[in-house]
Motif scaffolding. Structure first.
Motif, short mmCIF file in Angstrom:
data_model
loop_
_atom_site.label_atom_id
_atom_site.label_comp_id
_atom_site.label_asym_id
_atom_site.label_seq_id
_atom_site.Cartn_x
_atom_site.Cartn_y
_atom_site.Cartn_z
N SER A 1 0.14 10.33 0.69
CA SER A 1 0.56 10.10 -0.69
C SER A 1 1.32 11.29 -1.24
O SER A 1 0.95 12.45 -1.02
CB SER A 1 -0.67 9.83 -1.55
OG SER A 1 -0.29 9.72 -2.90
N THR B 1 -6.14 -0.02 -10.82
CA THR B 1 -4.86 -0.07 -10.10
C THR B 1 -5.00 -0.66 -8.70
O THR B 1 -4.01 -1.15 -8.15
CB THR B 1 -4.23 1.34 -10.00
OG1 THR B 1 -5.14 2.20 -9.33
CG2 THR B 1 -3.90 1.89 -11.37
N MET B 2 -6.18 -0.65 -8.13
CA MET B 2 -6.39 -1.19 -6.78
C MET B 2 -6.69 -2.69 -6.79
O MET B 2 -6.28 -3.40 -5.86
CB MET B 2 -7.55 -0.47 -6.09
CG MET B 2 -7.21 0.89 -5.54
SD MET B 2 -6.11 0.84 -4.12
CE MET B 2 -7.14 0.07 -2.91
N ASN C 1 1.57 11.64 -4.47
CA ASN C 1 0.89 11.89 -5.74
C ASN C 1 -0.55 12.34 -5.47
O ASN C 1 -1.30 11.64 -4.80
CB ASN C 1 0.89 10.59 -6.57
CG ASN C 1 0.33 10.78 -7.96
OD1 ASN C 1 -0.55 11.58 -8.19
ND2 ASN C 1 0.86 10.01 -8.89
N CYS D 1 0.83 -1.21 0.00
CA CYS D 1 0.00 0.00 0.00
C CYS D 1 0.86 1.26 0.00
O CYS D 1 0.50 2.27 -0.60
CB CYS D 1 -0.91 0.03 1.22
SG CYS D 1 -1.93 -1.43 1.45
N SER D 2 2.00 1.18 0.69
CA SER D 2 2.84 2.36 0.86
C SER D 2 3.45 2.84 -0.46
O SER D 2 3.84 4.00 -0.56
CB SER D 2 3.93 2.10 1.89
OG SER D 2 4.82 1.11 1.43
N ALA D 3 3.52 1.98 -1.45
CA ALA D 3 4.07 2.40 -2.74
C ALA D 3 3.27 3.57 -3.32
O ALA D 3 3.84 4.48 -3.91
CB ALA D 3 4.08 1.23 -3.71
N CYS D 4 1.98 3.55 -3.13
CA CYS D 4 1.13 4.64 -3.64
C CYS D 4 0.66 5.59 -2.54
O CYS D 4 0.54 6.79 -2.77
CB CYS D 4 -0.09 4.06 -4.35
SG CYS D 4 0.29 3.09 -5.81
N HIS D 5 0.35 5.03 -1.38
CA HIS D 5 -0.25 5.84 -0.31
C HIS D 5 0.76 6.35 0.70
O HIS D 5 0.37 7.00 1.67
CB HIS D 5 -1.35 5.03 0.38
CG HIS D 5 -2.47 4.65 -0.53
ND1 HIS D 5 -3.39 5.57 -0.99
CD2 HIS D 5 -2.79 3.47 -1.11
CE1 HIS D 5 -4.25 4.96 -1.79
NE2 HIS D 5 -3.91 3.68 -1.88
N TRP E 1 -3.61 9.87 -5.76
CA TRP E 1 -3.87 8.81 -4.80
C TRP E 1 -4.19 9.42 -3.45
O TRP E 1 -3.48 10.31 -2.97
CB TRP E 1 -2.67 7.88 -4.70
CG TRP E 1 -2.31 7.25 -6.02
CD1 TRP E 1 -3.17 6.73 -6.94
CD2 TRP E 1 -1.01 7.10 -6.56
NE1 TRP E 1 -2.47 6.26 -8.02
CE2 TRP E 1 -1.13 6.46 -7.82
CE3 TRP E 1 0.27 7.43 -6.11
CZ2 TRP E 1 -0.06 6.15 -8.62
CZ3 TRP E 1 1.35 7.11 -6.92
CH2 TRP E 1 1.18 6.47 -8.15
#
Length: 115
Positions: A56, A88-89, A58, A46-50, A61
């Motif tokens: 986040s 993506t989710m 970005n 999850c941490s890759a995006c959030h 997100w």
């Protein structure tokens, strides 16, 4: 007390009994049994995006830190179960158990929200 007076009070007594019963039953939505520490260990992908702390980098997100636990659990389940669609989710949530979801929700709810 005569019979007429007693019947006049019945609706009030029923209402009071109903309110008492509802207050003893507790809230309609029970607190989940999520474990924030377990959620932290499950949040790696999850941490890759959030973000590592649920914030986040970005703007596309959402920040998850500090969100309500019940809200997060409902939304993650909706993604997993296909009620909410986001390409993506889906790969990240499709194999989560209900306990995984509760743990993740507890973890992100425990974090400080974005300043």
């Amino acid at each position: 007390m005569n019979g007429k007076r007693m019947w006049h009070r019945v609706p009030t007594l029923i209402l009071a009994a109903g309110i008492t019963a509802m207050s003893l039953a507790g809230p309609a939505v029970a607190q989940s049994a999520g474990d924030a520490a377990a959620g932290k260990t499950k949040a790696g992908l999850c941490s890759a995006c959030h973000g590592l702390a649920g914030i986040s980098a970005n703007p596309l997100w959402p920040n998850l830190a500090g969100q309500h636990q019940a809200y997060l659990a409902v939304q993650i389940r909706a993604y997993r179960d296909g009620e909410r669609e986001e390409i993506t989710m889906q790969p990240f949530v499709q194999d989560l158990t209900d306990q995984d979801i509760e743990d993740l929700a507890a973890w992100y709810a425990s974090l400080s929200p974005c300043p």
